[in-house]
Enzyme design. Structure first.
Site, PDB file in Angstrom:
ATOM      1  N   ASP A  44       0.834  -1.208   0.000  1.00 51.37           N
ATOM      2  CA  ASP A  44       0.000   0.000   0.000  1.00 51.37           C
ATOM      3  C   ASP A  44       0.859   1.243   0.000  1.00 51.37           C
ATOM      4  O   ASP A  44       2.053   1.185   0.242  1.00 51.37           O
ATOM      5  CB  ASP A  44      -0.799   0.064   1.299  1.00 51.37           C
ATOM      6  CG  ASP A  44      -1.910  -0.954   1.330  1.00 51.37           C
ATOM      7  OD1 ASP A  44      -2.202  -1.431   2.427  1.00 51.37           O
ATOM      8  OD2 ASP A  44      -2.472  -1.239   0.275  1.00 51.37           O
ATOM      9  N   LYS A  74      -1.224   3.362  -4.463  1.00 48.83           N
ATOM     10  CA  LYS A  74      -1.165   4.654  -5.168  1.00 48.83           C
ATOM     11  C   LYS A  74      -1.794   5.778  -4.344  1.00 48.83           C
ATOM     12  O   LYS A  74      -1.822   5.724  -3.128  1.00 48.83           O
ATOM     13  CB  LYS A  74      -1.851   4.531  -6.536  1.00 48.83           C
ATOM     14  CG  LYS A  74      -1.207   3.482  -7.427  1.00 48.83           C
ATOM     15  CD  LYS A  74      -0.294   4.136  -8.446  1.00 48.83           C
ATOM     16  CE  LYS A  74       0.679   3.179  -9.118  1.00 48.83           C
ATOM     17  NZ  LYS A  74       0.146   2.044  -9.778  1.00 48.83           N
ATOM     18  N   MET A 128      -7.850   8.333   9.745  1.00 47.21           N
ATOM     19  CA  MET A 128      -8.586   8.647   8.510  1.00 47.21           C
ATOM     20  C   MET A 128      -9.551   9.812   8.734  1.00 47.21           C
ATOM     21  O   MET A 128     -10.632   9.843   8.146  1.00 47.21           O
ATOM     22  CB  MET A 128      -9.366   7.423   8.014  1.00 47.21           C
ATOM     23  CG  MET A 128      -8.464   6.262   7.677  1.00 47.21           C
ATOM     24  SD  MET A 128      -9.363   4.905   6.946  1.00 47.21           S
ATOM     25  CE  MET A 128     -10.284   4.308   8.347  1.00 47.21           C
TER      26      MET A 128
HETATM   27  N1  SAH Z   1      -3.663   0.038   9.620  1.00 41.89           N
HETATM   28  C1  SAH Z   1      -3.206   1.375   9.838  1.00 41.89           C
HETATM   29  C2  SAH Z   1      -4.286   2.398   9.645  1.00 41.89           C
HETATM   30  C3  SAH Z   1      -4.846   2.424   8.253  1.00 41.89           C
HETATM   31  S1  SAH Z   1      -6.041   3.649   8.013  1.00 41.89           S
HETATM   32  C4  SAH Z   1      -2.566   1.474  11.232  1.00 41.89           C
HETATM   33  O1  SAH Z   1      -2.693   0.571  12.044  1.00 41.89           O
HETATM   34  O2  SAH Z   1      -1.888   2.472  11.479  1.00 41.89           O
HETATM   35  C5  SAH Z   1      -5.081   4.970   7.404  1.00 41.89           C
HETATM   36  C6  SAH Z   1      -5.017   6.070   8.425  1.00 41.89           C
HETATM   37  O3  SAH Z   1      -4.039   5.757   9.386  1.00 41.89           O
HETATM   38  C7  SAH Z   1      -4.595   7.400   7.873  1.00 41.89           C
HETATM   39  O4  SAH Z   1      -5.689   8.096   7.318  1.00 41.89           O
HETATM   40  C8  SAH Z   1      -4.077   8.091   9.108  1.00 41.89           C
HETATM   41  O5  SAH Z   1      -5.124   8.583   9.901  1.00 41.89           O
HETATM   42  C9  SAH Z   1      -3.459   6.940   9.859  1.00 41.89           C
HETATM   43  N2  SAH Z   1      -2.023   6.871   9.629  1.00 41.89           N
HETATM   44  C10 SAH Z   1      -1.337   5.920   8.977  1.00 41.89           C
HETATM   45  N3  SAH Z   1      -0.015   6.171   9.005  1.00 41.89           N
HETATM   46  C11 SAH Z   1       0.136   7.315   9.707  1.00 41.89           C
HETATM   47  C12 SAH Z   1       1.249   8.080  10.106  1.00 41.89           C
HETATM   48  N4  SAH Z   1       2.491   7.738   9.764  1.00 41.89           N
HETATM   49  N5  SAH Z   1       1.042   9.197  10.840  1.00 41.89           N
HETATM   50  C13 SAH Z   1      -0.212   9.552  11.195  1.00 41.89           C
HETATM   51  N6  SAH Z   1      -1.297   8.858  10.845  1.00 41.89           N
HETATM   52  C14 SAH Z   1      -1.134   7.750  10.119  1.00 41.89           C
END
Ligand code: SAH
Length: 508
Positions: free
Chosen positions: A41, A63, A178
């Site tokens: 991803d 993407k 998100m």
């Molecule tokens: N599975 C992922 C979350 C996926 S949903 C996890 O456990 O982290 C995607 C959301 O995760 C993004 O919209 C954002 O809100 C958050 N996110 C993912 N990576 C991030 C990062 N490095 N810093 C802040 N928020 C992040």
């Protein structure tokens, strides 16, 4: 047959962690390295993809959100198809696969298709982005629980499952993932549902990466403040008292080189040490393999020297590569450390000395602290080398100051090339691309590194001169100036530590 193939295929849903490539689990990394196919991803760190095997097929299904991405049913199908071909698949997902990653849907599709699968949990951004912003997700006396909530529900859903009344009543820390595009709506709903409008909040963008940025403020203002500050996706929105600890506990984004992009021009094998030192200080490194090291195409001269090692009084190594070059020829000829019986060994600098120990199993007799040829000549002269036979292992490039210095001191010197340096074909494009990406600091650790980069840029130093230029030691700096590079930082000693220290000092 099809069934047997089917039973060999396997999918690992692997949590890539929140961004910092060091935050993948040991098991996840093993799955990534072993995979035939890596399906990833947008949020999986590009640095992690370098860990995939050289023959692995890499498929980007992420993407930009909303554009050109495979839809979830297509991703599920792709996983099933590849596994049915008997392949081992690493499905690399940002954070933890089961935290809003739709990992559960992928697992169901695999289970229903009878495909072997497993999940390797990951470090979720909901906790890690906060932690890297200096916010403990729970804290005695402040938050005894935390809740992670999606800020963007499936738009096809008729009614929201979220009850803002219930959320506003929570006493622990709340993290919305998100939620960037709906942040004004989320904050409005929370206040409307009775949450104090002055409760402290923080928005952490690209947490745990070099692009991490945090905006902190009260619930009623945070959406506006974040917009003003120009934050963007992906961001974690943290609500609660614990966010106020950030003032005292900020650690990641206040390191001295945080947010700086540094070009590191060294050979692949040698750059990593400088890279890790820079990264410890918070820098983001763009590693640029201007030179790569290859074994000699014609090793007859080196072989002859190796066959006659016992005739020399000293063998002098001016780099780790030289040690490796000689060691590989020695081994090819069935020799070992005993071939050095009665021969003294000198290594230019501690790192080369360590390689002598590791590759040849012997301790160098002489290791001048300074990495320059002049220091080596001085040190050897102190040992009385007049009339002595010296074998100097050198590269096919570089200065011959060592050779001539030793000759002046009265030694009989055989300078033999121990390895070849090569400029990879795509280096010129990589050099241009690196500067396009916005380099802040360019580092040079050797004269040949200067020559390589300047040559690759077609002799045009203007892009280098737009950055802060840092050279390891005065000789490298001299070469840079000769080639039209303006030098800002010169480390007094020729060590990586000194170079990083000098850069930090210059910027502070
Ligand atoms: N599975 C992922 C979350 C996926 S949903 C996890 O456990 O982290 C995607 C959301 O995760 C993004 O919209 C954002 O809100 C958050 N996110 C993912 N990576 C991030 C990062 N490095 N810093 C802040 N928020 C992040």
């Amino acid at each position: 047959m099809a069934d047997r193939k089917n039973s060999r295929g396997k999918v690992s849903l692997v949590g890539a962690g929140p961004g910092d490539p060091g935050l993948i689990t040991a098991k996840g990394l093993e799955r990534l390295r072993d995979a035939d196919v890596v399906i990833y991803d947008r949020l999986a760190s590009p640095r992690l993809l370098e860990e995939a095997g050289p023959d692995a097929e890499l498929i980007d299904v992420g993407k930009i959100p909303g554009r050109t991405r495979l839809r979830q049913p297509e991703i599920n199908q792709l996983l099933v198809e590849k596994a049915s071909e008997g392949k081992t698949i690493c499905r690399l997902k940002g954070g933890d696969p089961f935290v809003f990653g739709r990992g559960g849907e992928e697992a169901l599709a695999l289970a229903q298709a009878g495909i072997r699968w497993e999940v390797v949990p990951g470090v979720t951004s909901s906790i890690a982005a906060a932690a890297y912003a200096g916010i403990p997700i729970t804290h005695r006396g402040m938050a005894t629980s935390f809740t992670v909530i999606t800020g963007s529900e499936d738009p096809e859903k008729e009614e929201s499952q979220l009850s803002y009344k219930a959320i506003a009543g929570l006493t622990g820390t709340i993290v919305f993932l998100m939620g960037w595009s709906t942040l004004p709506e989320i904050t409005r709903q929370l206040v409307a549902a009775g949450m104090p409008s002055d409760i402290p909040c923080a928005l952490v963008q690209w947490g745990t990466t070099a692009s991490q940025r945090t905006v902190a403020g009260p619930l009623s203002d945070i959406a506006h403040m974040a917009e003003e500050a120009g934050l963007s996706n992906p961001a974690a929105f943290v609500v609660g008292e614990v966010t106020s600890l950030r003032d005292e506990l900020g650690w990641f984004d206040n390191r001295p080189l945080f947010g700086k992009k540094v070009l590191v021009t060294r050979t692949r094998s040698q750059a990593s040490r400088l890279r890790s030192l820079l990264e410890e200080s918070g820098a983001e490194c763009v590693e640029f393999p201007a030179i790569s090291i290859a074994p000699l195409e014609d090793s007859s001269q080196l072989d002859a020297a190796v066959a006659n090692l016992g005739r020399y009084d000293w063998v002098v190594f001016s780099s780790s590569n030289g040690v490796r070059g000689l060691a590989s020829r020695l081994e090819a000829r069935g020799g070992d450390a005993r071939s050095f019986a009665g021969v003294k060994v000198a290594a230019i600098g501690p790192a080369t000395g360590e390689t002598v120990k590791a590759e040849l199993g012997i301790s160098a007799d002489l290791v001048p602290d300074d990495y320059v040829s002049e220091a080596m000549v001085d040190a050897l002269s102190g040992e009385g080398i007049k009339g002595k036979k010296i074998l100097a292992i050198r590269s096919d490039l570089g200065r011959d100051a060592l050779e001539s210095g030793l000759a002046v001191a009265g030694a009989q010197v055989d300078a033999i090339v121990g390895y070849e340096t090569k400029v990879p074909e795509d280096s010129a494009e990589k050099a241009a691309a690196a500067f396009d990406a916005g380099i802040d600091i360019t580092t040079f650790t050797s004269s040949s590194g200067v020559d390589n980069l300047v040559d690759l840029l077609g002799g045009d130093t203007s892009r280098i001169n737009d950055t802060v230029v840092a050279c390891m030691g005065p000789i490298t700096a001299e070469r840079a100036e000769e080639r039209g590079v303006r030098v800002d930082v010169i480390s007094p000693e020729r060590t990586m530590e000194a170079l990083v220290e000098s850069i930090v000092e210059h910027l502070s």
